[in-house]
Design an enzyme around this catalytic site. Structure first.
Site, mmCIF file in Angstrom:
data_model
loop_
_atom_site.group_PDB
_atom_site.id
_atom_site.type_symbol
_atom_site.label_atom_id
_atom_site.label_comp_id
_atom_site.label_asym_id
_atom_site.label_seq_id
_atom_site.Cartn_x
_atom_site.Cartn_y
_atom_site.Cartn_z
ATOM 1 N N GLU A 1 -66.880 -22.708 43.783
ATOM 2 C CA GLU A 1 -67.007 -24.171 43.872
ATOM 3 C C GLU A 1 -68.459 -24.632 44.028
ATOM 4 O O GLU A 1 -68.969 -24.703 45.148
ATOM 5 C CB GLU A 1 -66.168 -24.703 45.059
ATOM 6 C CG GLU A 1 -66.254 -26.223 45.207
ATOM 7 C CD GLU A 1 -65.452 -26.793 46.384
ATOM 8 O OE1 GLU A 1 -64.945 -26.020 47.207
ATOM 9 O OE2 GLU A 1 -65.345 -28.024 46.458
ATOM 10 N N LYS B 1 -64.053 -24.339 40.503
ATOM 11 C CA LYS B 1 -63.724 -25.621 41.136
ATOM 12 C C LYS B 1 -64.954 -26.527 41.069
ATOM 13 O O LYS B 1 -65.806 -26.489 41.957
ATOM 14 C CB LYS B 1 -63.287 -25.381 42.590
ATOM 15 C CG LYS B 1 -63.003 -26.660 43.370
ATOM 16 C CD LYS B 1 -62.174 -26.383 44.619
ATOM 17 C CE LYS B 1 -62.051 -27.609 45.482
ATOM 18 N NZ LYS B 1 -61.048 -27.469 46.536
HETATM 19 P P1 13P Z 1 -62.079 -32.942 48.188
HETATM 20 O O1 13P Z 1 -61.022 -32.955 47.120
HETATM 21 O O2 13P Z 1 -61.799 -33.858 49.340
HETATM 22 O O3 13P Z 1 -63.462 -33.071 47.623
HETATM 23 O O4 13P Z 1 -62.009 -31.501 48.869
HETATM 24 C C1 13P Z 1 -61.875 -30.391 48.065
HETATM 25 C C2 13P Z 1 -62.499 -29.237 48.710
HETATM 26 O O5 13P Z 1 -61.859 -28.243 48.944
HETATM 27 C C3 13P Z 1 -63.933 -29.297 49.031
HETATM 28 O O6 13P Z 1 -64.406 -28.017 49.326
#
Ligand code: 13P
Length: 340
Positions: free
Chosen positions: A177, A219
């Protein structure tokens, strides 16, 4: 590492019509969310809230996996069932956040580096024992005057790749991510430029570290106008810019892309995902791994009161169903009106 197993878990997480619930808020973050409903962040309140989410009737129709926090993966439901076992029994794959947070990057004002590599190998095998089959590590990239620097992008890509390789060694699917934040007055074009640069470094890092992309999920943020930008790109423009960016830099060996919501409203996050899927013809599944966009309305309905639990679960079911429809490009505004 059993690549077939990793691939199969990654594919199950992005199964048709389903996506991931990110319920891995760290202690300071869940405290902030609970403050919004005037609820003290006690261990019991956190446990009760997560149990409410995970026991929502019918939720496994739309939720393939849940990302847990270290505390949550060790907690039990009221009847004594460990929460990861409760999820597995419902056909939902338990996952775990394994980074220890984004900290200031020394020497680079305004930029952050995500920590958590030391001792990670041992922690990963412990989490697998507790039932986790996938993991998450979040890097944070801010857009501003002179930032991000190429060094910040490189340092975060390197940490993500180290993490991903260790996950696969431990038999966990890494969710990678790199989040380009939507805070600031930047344009959608600037977001596209930074997202492209961040993702291309992430994928070269993953390849250098011999990470099997077939057993990895990405992600990313969507390509959006900065929150304070006077001109806001519409749904169609966001969908096109995001898909164009991903097609340029994400290899088709990656089974799925699971977006974060990042501060979009729940309806925006669902609308954008649906518009991207409606474009069709993508080499990867386009899905969700939302935290706030799935949970904010649930918290507002719950307010910490057991009397509101069933209503809060209906709200969670509704948001999940809307995102399930977005997986097929079939979400419509009318679906909101038919909420329970
Ligand atoms: P949000 O969808 O609130 O951005 O959170 C996703 C997430 O796991 C951030 O690390």
């Amino acid at each position: 590492m059993d690549l077939k197993e990793l691939e199969s878990v990654a594919r199950s997480l992005v199964a048709q019509g389903k996506g991931i619930l990110a319920a891995d808020e760290s202690s300071p973050t869940i405290e902030k969310r609970f403050r919004g409903i005037d609820l003290p962040s006690t261990e019991e309140n956190r446990r009760a809230y997560r149990e409410l989410l995970f026991t929502t009737p019918g939720i496994s129709e739309f939720i393939s996996g849940v990302i847990l926090f270290d505390e949550t993966i060790r907690q039990k439901a009221r009847d004594g069932t460990p929460l990861p076992a409760l999820l597995s029994r419902a056909g939902i794959i338990p996952g775990i956040k394994v980074d220890t947070g984004a900290k200031p990057l020394a020497g680079f004002p305004g930029e952050k580096i995500t920590e958590g590599l030391s001792g990670l190998r041992e922690r990963l095998s412990g989490y697998r024992e507790l039932g986790a089959r996938f993991a998450k590590w979040r890097a944070v990239i801010a857009i501003g005057d002179g930032i991000p620097t190429p060094f910040c992008l490189k340092a975060n890509a390197h940490a993500l790749a180290r993490y991903a390789a260790l996950c696969q060694e431990a038999g966990l699917v890494p969710i990678v991510e790199p989040e380009v934040l939507m805070d600031g007055p930047h344009t959608v074009e600037r977001c596209e430029e930074v997202t492209t640069a961040a993702l291309s470094l992430v994928f070269s890092g993953l390849l250098e570290h011999r990470v099997a992309l077939e057993g990895t999920l990405l992600k990313p943020n969507m390509v959006l106008s900065g929150k304070e930008c006077p001109v806001q790109a519409g749904v169609g423009a966001v969908a096109e810019a995001t898909v164009r960016t991903l097609r340029r830099v994400v290899p088709s060996a990656v089974p799925g892309i699971v977006f974060l919501s990042g501060g979009q409203t729940p309806e925006q996050a669902t609308g954008h995902l649906s518009a991207m899927n409606a474009l069709g013809g993508h080499p990867w599944e386009l899905s969700f791994s939302y935290g706030r966009a799935l949970q904010d309305p649930v918290l507002k309905a719950w307010k910490g009161s057991p009397a509101n639990a069933a209503a809060a679960q209906r709200v969670f079911y509704h948001r999940s169903k809307c995102n399930g429809a977005a997986r097929f490009g079939r979400y419509t505004k009318e679906m909101e009106a038919t909420a329970a």
